[in-house]
Write a protein that holds these residues in place. Structure first.
Motif, PDB file in Angstrom:
ATOM      1  N   ASP A  63       0.836  -1.208   0.000  1.00  0.00           N
ATOM      2  CA  ASP A  63       0.000   0.000   0.000  1.00  0.00           C
ATOM      3  C   ASP A  63       0.870   1.258   0.000  1.00  0.00           C
ATOM      4  N   GLY A  64       1.976   1.207   0.753  1.00  0.00           N
ATOM      5  CA  GLY A  64       2.889   2.357   0.786  1.00  0.00           C
ATOM      6  C   GLY A  64       3.509   2.608  -0.580  1.00  0.00           C
ATOM      7  N   LEU A  65       3.799   1.529  -1.273  1.00  0.00           N
ATOM      8  CA  LEU A  65       4.333   1.623  -2.641  1.00  0.00           C
ATOM      9  C   LEU A  65       3.313   2.339  -3.537  1.00  0.00           C
ATOM     10  N   CYS A  66       2.071   1.959  -3.391  1.00  0.00           N
ATOM     11  CA  CYS A  66       1.003   2.604  -4.182  1.00  0.00           C
ATOM     12  C   CYS A  66       0.841   4.067  -3.766  1.00  0.00           C
ATOM     13  N   ASP A  67       0.910   4.341  -2.462  1.00  0.00           N
ATOM     14  CA  ASP A  67       0.780   5.733  -1.987  1.00  0.00           C
ATOM     15  C   ASP A  67       1.861   6.604  -2.655  1.00  0.00           C
ATOM     16  N   ALA A  68       3.088   6.073  -2.704  1.00  0.00           N
ATOM     17  CA  ALA A  68       4.189   6.850  -3.290  1.00  0.00           C
ATOM     18  C   ALA A  68       3.975   7.052  -4.790  1.00  0.00           C
ATOM     19  N   ALA A  69       3.535   5.996  -5.470  1.00  0.00           N
ATOM     20  CA  ALA A  69       3.304   6.095  -6.923  1.00  0.00           C
ATOM     21  C   ALA A  69       2.166   7.075  -7.224  1.00  0.00           C
ATOM     22  N   PRO A 112      -6.593 -16.007 -13.758  1.00  0.00           N
ATOM     23  CA  PRO A 112      -7.656 -15.191 -14.359  1.00  0.00           C
ATOM     24  C   PRO A 112      -7.996 -13.953 -13.521  1.00  0.00           C
ATOM     25  N   SER A 113      -7.915 -14.075 -12.189  1.00  0.00           N
ATOM     26  CA  SER A 113      -8.259 -12.932 -11.311  1.00  0.00           C
ATOM     27  C   SER A 113      -7.334 -11.741 -11.572  1.00  0.00           C
ATOM     28  N   PHE A 114      -6.096 -12.018 -11.889  1.00  0.00           N
ATOM     29  CA  PHE A 114      -5.150 -10.939 -12.211  1.00  0.00           C
ATOM     30  C   PHE A 114      -5.359 -10.450 -13.641  1.00  0.00           C
ATOM     31  N   GLN A 115      -5.603 -11.404 -14.540  1.00  0.00           N
ATOM     32  CA  GLN A 115      -5.751 -11.031 -15.963  1.00  0.00           C
ATOM     33  C   GLN A 115      -6.946 -10.105 -16.184  1.00  0.00           C
ATOM     34  N   THR A 116      -8.047 -10.392 -15.497  1.00  0.00           N
ATOM     35  CA  THR A 116      -9.272  -9.622 -15.761  1.00  0.00           C
ATOM     36  C   THR A 116      -9.289  -8.266 -15.051  1.00  0.00           C
ATOM     37  N   THR A 117      -8.285  -8.023 -14.201  1.00  0.00           N
ATOM     38  CA  THR A 117      -8.271  -6.752 -13.460  1.00  0.00           C
ATOM     39  C   THR A 117      -7.052  -5.903 -13.802  1.00  0.00           C
ATOM     40  N   VAL A 118      -6.370  -6.285 -14.856  1.00  0.00           N
ATOM     41  CA  VAL A 118      -5.114  -5.596 -15.184  1.00  0.00           C
ATOM     42  C   VAL A 118      -5.395  -4.112 -15.456  1.00  0.00           C
ATOM     43  N   TYR A 156       0.557  -1.763 -10.670  1.00  0.00           N
ATOM     44  CA  TYR A 156       0.364  -0.315 -10.722  1.00  0.00           C
ATOM     45  C   TYR A 156       1.685   0.413 -10.987  1.00  0.00           C
ATOM     46  N   VAL A 157       2.744  -0.018 -10.304  1.00  0.00           N
ATOM     47  CA  VAL A 157       4.054   0.628 -10.505  1.00  0.00           C
ATOM     48  C   VAL A 157       4.522   0.414 -11.945  1.00  0.00           C
ATOM     49  N   GLN A 158       4.287  -0.774 -12.477  1.00  0.00           N
ATOM     50  CA  GLN A 158       4.685  -1.049 -13.875  1.00  0.00           C
ATOM     51  C   GLN A 158       3.922  -0.167 -14.847  1.00  0.00           C
ATOM     52  N   LEU A 159       2.636   0.055 -14.529  1.00  0.00           N
ATOM     53  CA  LEU A 159       1.809   0.895 -15.398  1.00  0.00           C
ATOM     54  C   LEU A 159       2.312   2.340 -15.395  1.00  0.00           C
ATOM     55  N   ARG A 160       2.593   2.869 -14.206  1.00  0.00           N
ATOM     56  CA  ARG A 160       2.965   4.279 -14.084  1.00  0.00           C
ATOM     57  C   ARG A 160       4.440   4.523 -14.424  1.00  0.00           C
ATOM     58  N   TYR A 161       5.292   3.539 -14.167  1.00  0.00           N
ATOM     59  CA  TYR A 161       6.739   3.731 -14.372  1.00  0.00           C
ATOM     60  C   TYR A 161       7.322   2.610 -15.229  1.00  0.00           C
ATOM     61  N   PRO A 162       6.936   2.589 -16.526  1.00  0.00           N
ATOM     62  CA  PRO A 162       7.428   1.511 -17.396  1.00  0.00           C
ATOM     63  C   PRO A 162       8.948   1.534 -17.546  1.00  0.00           C
ATOM     64  N   GLU A 163       9.555   2.651 -17.140  1.00  0.00           N
ATOM     65  CA  GLU A 163      11.024   2.748 -17.248  1.00  0.00           C
ATOM     66  C   GLU A 163      11.731   1.877 -16.201  1.00  0.00           C
TER      67      GLU A 163
END
Ligand SMILES: N[C@@H](CCC(=O)N[C@@H](CS)C(=O)NCC(=O)O)C(=O)O
Length: 203
Positions: free
Chosen positions: A97-103, A192-198, A164-171
């Protein structure tokens, strides 16, 4: 039960994945937080997603919703009842969650007019992201899944943050810099749970 979520919220994705994994009957209600007509504040005074509504009671935030969903939906539990194991899992969720907060903080700063952006914010938050990724990567050494090498909500929480981090920071080059996390996400993405919520780019 109704879950309010937004498309790319990593906190909401954790819950959507958990719901899917546990086959819980929940109505999913997508909201657009930026929309002026968004009514989420009627269910959550903090106006945040995810928010779960059960018999007129609103439950938030995501760690509380996860406990509720896992406990109420019966075996197989993805959050252990054993206290020590649960603390290990919760600490993983806290880092995720902290990782997401920072992103999210960097993303919000980027949305400000260029003249008002503060480079200290970028530097401070990116340091949190890098240190958290390093820490998580080290914790995954020699493991397929985090807790007792068995799929659990710990993997869901961290997997959602990684997406989420991969989406925002593809670098960020996960394969070369955080190989254990790269492998974990590849493994989780077979579900499937991950695939359908990407998360979707540019939303
Ligand atoms: N700690 C909360 C964080 C939830 C959160 O910040 N969600 C964001 C979407 S990614 C949100 O609703 N933001 C709207 C706002 O802060 O006004 C949780 O885990 O549920």
């Amino acid at each position: 039960m109704k879950l309010f979520y937004s498309n790319n919220s990593p906190y909401a994705r954790k819950i959507r994945i958990l719901i899917d994994e546990k086959k819980v009957a929940v109505t999913l209600e997508k909201v657009v937080l930026a929309n002026k007509n968004c009514t989420i504040h009627e269910y959550n005074p903090l106006a945040k997603v995810p928010t779960l509504v059960v018999n007129d009671i609103s439950i938030f935030d995501s760690p509380v919703i996860a406990e509720y969903v896992d406990h109420k939906s019966g075996p197989l539990y993805l959050i252990p009842s054993d206290f020590d194991k649960k603390i290990l899992l919760k600490r993983w969720e806290a880092i995720a969650d902290g990782l997401c907060d920072a992103a999210v903080a960097i993303m919000l700063e980027k949305r400000r007019p260029a003249s008002q952006q503060n480079s200290d914010v970028f530097e401070k938050q990116m340091k949190k992201i890098r240190l958290s990724l390093k820490w998580l990567n080290r914790e995954m050494e020699g493991k397929q899944y985090y807790l007792e090498d068995t799929f659990s909500y710990a993997d869901i929480a961290v997997g959602s943050a990684l997406g989420y981090v991969q989406l925002r920071y593809p670098e960020i080059d996960f394969k070369n810099e955080y190989l254990n996390l790269y492998d974990l996400y590849e493994l989780l993405m077979q579900r499937p749970s991950f695939q359908t919520t990407v998360p979707e780019p540019y939303l």
